[in-house]
Design an enzyme around this catalytic site. Structure first.
Site, PDB file in Angstrom:
ATOM      1  N   ASP A  52       0.840  -1.192   0.000  1.00 48.66           N
ATOM      2  CA  ASP A  52       0.000   0.000   0.000  1.00 48.66           C
ATOM      3  C   ASP A  52       0.877   1.245   0.000  1.00 48.66           C
ATOM      4  OD1 ASP A  52      -2.212  -1.629   0.222  1.00 48.66           O
ATOM      5  OD2 ASP A  52      -2.541  -1.235   2.350  1.00 48.66           O
ATOM      6  N   MET A  53       0.361   2.323  -0.545  1.00 43.03           N
ATOM      7  CA  MET A  53       1.115   3.575  -0.553  1.00 43.03           C
ATOM      8  C   MET A  53       1.546   3.971   0.865  1.00 43.03           C
ATOM      9  SD  MET A  53       0.045   7.349  -2.027  1.00 43.03           S
ATOM     10  CE  MET A  53      -1.185   7.687  -0.771  1.00 43.03           C
TER      11      MET A  53
END
Length: 205
Positions: A52-53
């Site tokens: 995930d970012m």
């Protein structure tokens, strides 16, 4: 632009420590990503897995298709070893446990995921308490599967969301500087030599 922290590179793979806030791959409206930065340095970069970012930590990329297929197969057969570290809200009872809750995308509220016992895909996370810190708990997380947002939603379902989680945590977490989730360890076999590789990268929180 901050240079990517490269943990290892050769003619076949590149292993990095991705910072929180950087996409793994380019988004629809955001071209900057780990892939695009590495492509500027190495040329061809192929995506094996993602974070995930908001999640930081160890990511491995392939530099050609045979390496991609080899390492992807290791992930699919679950012969890799992945360890994450997180800070979660509250004092998690016990020293270790297992969360087995099936996950499906929450289509009206994408990118959120949700638990669905009728339609969700099998998802299993093991956890081990490391320490209590200021009323919260530092844990090691061992995902057996790799569903989107798996660790985030599993800890939320356990009643102890990850600190800084703006999707599954309390409203107050929107003021946190970052999501306290980090891919700390990754073990796999080199796609060409077959040598066992083990990477460890301590969390920055």
């Amino acid at each position: 632009m901050t240079p990517i922290d490269i943990l290892y590179s050769d003619d076949d793979i590149v292993v990095i420590n991705k910072p929180s806030g950087l996409l793994s791959v380019p988004g629809r409206y955001e071209p900057d990503s780990a892939v695009s930065r590495l492509q500027q340095q190495f040329g061809t970069i192929l995506v094996i897995h993602r974070l995930d970012m908001d999640t930081s930590g160890i990511l491995v990329f392939a530099r050609h298709k045979p390496a991609l297929a080899n390492v992807q197969r290791q992930f699919e057969k679950q012969t890799t070893r992945k360890v994450y570290e997180a800070l979660v809200h509250g004092q998690l009872p016990g020293t270790r446990g297992c969360i087995n809750l099936p996950i499906i995308v929450d289509w009206p509220n994408r990118p959120l995921q949700k638990i669905s016992h009728s339609e969700g895909r099998y998802a299993l996370t093991r956890w081990q308490r490391l320490t209590y810190e200021n009323g919260n708990t530092r844990v090691a997380l061992f995902p057996k599967t790799g569903r989107s947002h798996q660790l985030r939603i599993h800890m939320q379902q356990a009643g102890h969301p990850i600190i800084g989680d703006t999707l599954y945590g309390p409203e107050t977490d929107r003021q946190q500087q970052r999501l306290c989730l980090h891919a700390r360890e990754l073990d796999f076999c080199h796609p060409v030599s077959g040598d066992a590789l083990a990477f460890v990268c301590p969390p920055p929180f």
